[in-house]
Design a protein around this motif. Structure first.
Motif, PDB file in Angstrom:
ATOM      1  N   ILE A 298       1.088  -0.982  -0.077  1.00 43.72           N
ATOM      2  CA  ILE A 298       0.254  -0.054  -0.137  1.00 43.72           C
ATOM      3  C   ILE A 298       1.027   0.753   0.014  1.00 43.72           C
ATOM      4  CG2 ILE A 298      -1.647   1.610   1.254  1.00 43.72           C
ATOM      5  CD1 ILE A 298      -2.864  -0.783   2.954  1.00 43.72           C
ATOM      6  N   CYS A 301       2.370   1.150  -3.609  1.00 45.01           N
ATOM      7  CA  CYS A 301       0.979   1.964  -4.448  1.00 45.01           C
ATOM      8  C   CYS A 301       1.029   4.025  -4.153  1.00 45.01           C
ATOM      9  CB  CYS A 301      -0.148   1.631  -3.903  1.00 45.01           C
ATOM     10  SG  CYS A 301      -0.926   1.680  -5.575  1.00 45.01           S
ATOM     11  N   ALA A 302       1.163   3.797  -3.019  1.00 42.20           N
ATOM     12  CA  ALA A 302       0.851   5.139  -2.672  1.00 42.20           C
ATOM     13  C   ALA A 302       1.488   6.515  -3.005  1.00 42.20           C
ATOM     14  CB  ALA A 302       0.416   5.421  -1.014  1.00 42.20           C
ATOM     15  N   VAL A 306       0.243   7.095  -6.595  1.00 38.84           N
ATOM     16  CA  VAL A 306      -1.115   8.818  -6.648  1.00 38.84           C
ATOM     17  C   VAL A 306       0.489   9.175  -6.452  1.00 38.84           C
ATOM     18  CG1 VAL A 306      -2.704   9.932  -4.139  1.00 38.84           C
ATOM     19  CG2 VAL A 306      -2.970   7.138  -5.329  1.00 38.84           C
ATOM     20  N   ALA A 313      -1.867  10.832   0.766  1.00 44.51           N
ATOM     21  CA  ALA A 313      -2.199   9.056   0.724  1.00 44.51           C
ATOM     22  C   ALA A 313      -0.808   8.430   1.238  1.00 44.51           C
ATOM     23  CB  ALA A 313      -2.167   8.636  -0.819  1.00 44.51           C
ATOM     24  N   LEU A 314       0.771   8.692   0.844  1.00 43.89           N
ATOM     25  CA  LEU A 314       1.879   8.573   1.858  1.00 43.89           C
ATOM     26  C   LEU A 314       1.464   8.054   2.883  1.00 43.89           C
ATOM     27  CD1 LEU A 314       3.713   6.582   1.076  1.00 43.89           C
ATOM     28  CD2 LEU A 314       5.575   8.957   0.499  1.00 43.89           C
ATOM     29  N   ALA A 317      -0.737   5.691   4.069  1.00 46.07           N
ATOM     30  CA  ALA A 317      -0.015   4.504   4.134  1.00 46.07           C
ATOM     31  C   ALA A 317       0.830   3.999   5.248  1.00 46.07           C
ATOM     32  CB  ALA A 317       0.593   4.254   2.689  1.00 46.07           C
ATOM     33  N   ALA A 339      -7.242   2.288   5.337  1.00 48.50           N
ATOM     34  CA  ALA A 339      -5.523   2.850   3.954  1.00 48.50           C
ATOM     35  C   ALA A 339      -5.606   2.676   2.343  1.00 48.50           C
ATOM     36  CB  ALA A 339      -4.418   2.080   4.483  1.00 48.50           C
ATOM     37  N   TYR A 342      -8.418   4.570   0.911  1.00 47.38           N
ATOM     38  CA  TYR A 342      -8.090   6.155   0.254  1.00 47.38           C
ATOM     39  C   TYR A 342      -7.259   6.141  -1.334  1.00 47.38           C
ATOM     40  CZ  TYR A 342      -6.609  10.591   1.661  1.00 47.38           C
ATOM     41  OH  TYR A 342      -5.748  12.139   1.454  1.00 47.38           O
ATOM     42  N   VAL A 343      -6.357   5.133  -0.864  1.00 43.63           N
ATOM     43  CA  VAL A 343      -4.952   5.117  -2.055  1.00 43.63           C
ATOM     44  C   VAL A 343      -6.011   5.053  -3.248  1.00 43.63           C
ATOM     45  CG1 VAL A 343      -3.624   3.869  -2.858  1.00 43.63           C
ATOM     46  CG2 VAL A 343      -3.790   4.563  -0.830  1.00 43.63           C
ATOM     47  N   LYS A 348      -4.929  10.297  -8.953  1.00 49.13           N
ATOM     48  CA  LYS A 348      -3.708   9.633  -9.160  1.00 49.13           C
ATOM     49  C   LYS A 348      -2.819  10.346  -9.819  1.00 49.13           C
ATOM     50  CE  LYS A 348      -5.286   5.949  -7.848  1.00 49.13           C
ATOM     51  NZ  LYS A 348      -6.694   6.702  -7.290  1.00 49.13           N
TER      52      LYS A 348
END
Length: 438
Positions: A298, A301-302, A306, A313-314, A317, A339, A342-343, A348
């Motif tokens: 996660i 990916c954040a 994102v 987002a980070l 996460a 999390a 949200y992400v 994006k």
């Protein structure tokens, strides 16, 4: 103990559940919890030397709280008494205290009192113990699944060392299961059972670090499974799933399906589909995937998908990753779900990842040097070399910005970071366009 008492106790022990029969009798037989009973740890040394003071064992079910108390009972020269707070009352404690005083007065012998589920005692019951713990009449061993800092009196806590037991690691559970299947004296070895590796992995995963749950499942499997034509009781993956009441999902952590699920999970977050993302999260959790592994994906990916379109987002996460390590399952599933959703729902951008990849390419392809005006000028002789000369301090200018070359001459017009127009990156784009025009 006369012959009849001995026979009765022996029969009781043989008929007791597997988890009870397999309890270690010595410290060296204990599996797991090396953070508190490793050979270099205080608790190990105290038990070995029979110099134990009052302690509270705190941890989830099946992690070895009662086991450690039994090991102490087998190791110590002190009198050992046990009561369970769910059924015991003040009268039971009064009897123990009276016997402890007698043992101390007549024989100079200490008494260890093990109270299981100590959090079930009310304040008055806990207060009654306090003076006897304080003066050494009894050495208290309390076991609780609840946080003792909330459930045990502060005065009692201050006179006890608190040891937190953690869920057993998967490899620890596998050792216990193998031991149970093979041990002919205390375990199921006389049944001639064999557990398949897939079933072993599954039970170790599904037990969630609870040794009792795993041992109960394997005992049920051996006792209820018919022998095959070869005369062996085969504990298969299907049998294991029935015994622990969990359906086997198509999820092999070392096979292709594992990577397929992870891929689908990440692509669902990237594709802004929270429903699909949380479904794959649930599937991984059901299959016993490590929550720390999920949290790492996660976080990646954040940042990767994102980025600065939503810098929060980070943060979400990373906070989730820290929280799941502290809390554990089952509550961690809620944190991970927050999390993930949200992400998945964040705007994006892959501009950050594109920027570092492009910069990496430039580093590989160009021989560059730092412009003279950006070099360190905090040493004698720097000015003579022209280092730091003509550097413009941004905060001395309107809006804290001044046009100046920062990249090396060889790539001075390069663009690595190209922010998008979604979320916060729209603000970044507008700002960069404004200062570049100036």
């Amino acid at each position: 103990m006369d012959l009849f008492d001995y026979m009765r106790e022996t029969k009781k022990e043989k008929e007791s559940p597997l988890a009870s029969r397999m309890r270690p009798k010595t410290l060296d037989e204990v599996v797991g919890q090396q953070h508190i009973i490793g050979k270099d740890k205080l608790l190990y040394r105290a038990i070995k030397a029979d110099k134990l003071s009052s302690v509270i064992f705190y941890g989830p079910p099946g992690t070895g709280k009662t086991t450690l108390a039994k090991v102490i009972a087998n190791t110590t020269s002190a009198e050992f008494k046990q009561i369970n707070a769910t059924v015991a009352g003040k009268k039971d404690m009064e009897e123990v205290v009276k016997e402890a005083k007698d043992m101390q007065g007549m024989y100079g012998k200490r008494t260890i009192l093990f109270i299981d589920e100590i959090h079930r005692f009310n304040k008055g019951q806990q207060d009654y113990l306090l003076p006897f713990v304080e003066d050494g009449t009894v050495i208290l061993i309390g076991a609780t699944t609840e946080n003792p800092y909330f459930e045990v009196n502060g005065a009692l806590l201050s006179r006890s060392a608190v040891f937190e037991l953690k869920p057993l690691e998967k490899e620890d559970i596998k050792i216990l299961l193998r031991r149970a299947v093979e041990d002919e004296e205390k375990g199921l070895g006389s049944f001639g059972a064999k557990i398949e590796e897939e079933a072993l992995e599954f039970l170790a995963d599904m037990s969630g670090g609870d040794a009792r749950s795993a041992l109960n499942a394997i005992e049920l499997g051996v006792l209820t499974t018919e022998r095959s034509e070869d005369g062996i009781i085969h504990i298969t993956l299907e049998t294991a799933s029935e015994c622990i009441q969990k359906r086997v999902v198509n999820y092999d952590k070392k096979g292709d399906n594992h990577y397929d699920i992870i891929s689908a999970f990440i692509k669902s977050m990237r594709g802004s589909d929270p429903d699909a993302a949380v479904f794959y999260l649930a599937k991984m959790l059901y299959a016993g995937e490590d929550v720390k592994f999920i949290a790492r994906r996660i976080m990646i990916c954040a940042a990767e998908d994102v980025g600065n379109a939503d810098p929060m987002a980070l943060t979400v996460a990373v906070s989730a990753a820290q929280a799941v390590e502290r809390i554990g399952m089952p509550e961690s599933q809620i944190i991970l779900s927050q999390a993930v959703t949200y992400v998945a729902c964040a705007p994006k951008s892959n501009s950050a990842v594109n920027a570092i990849f492009a910069a990496n390419e430039a580093v590989r392809n160009y021989q560059t040097s730092v412009p003279a005006h950006l070099r360190d000028a905090h040493y004698k002789g720097a000015k003579k070399l022209g280092h730091g000369t003509d550097y413009k301090y941004a905060h001395d200018y309107p809006d804290h910005y001044v046009k100046q070359q920062y990249l090396p001459d060889e790539i001075k017009n390069a663009r690595f970071y190209e922010p998008g127009i979604l979320g916060y990156e729209k603000t970044i784009t507008e700002y960069l366009q404004k200062i570049r025009k100036e």
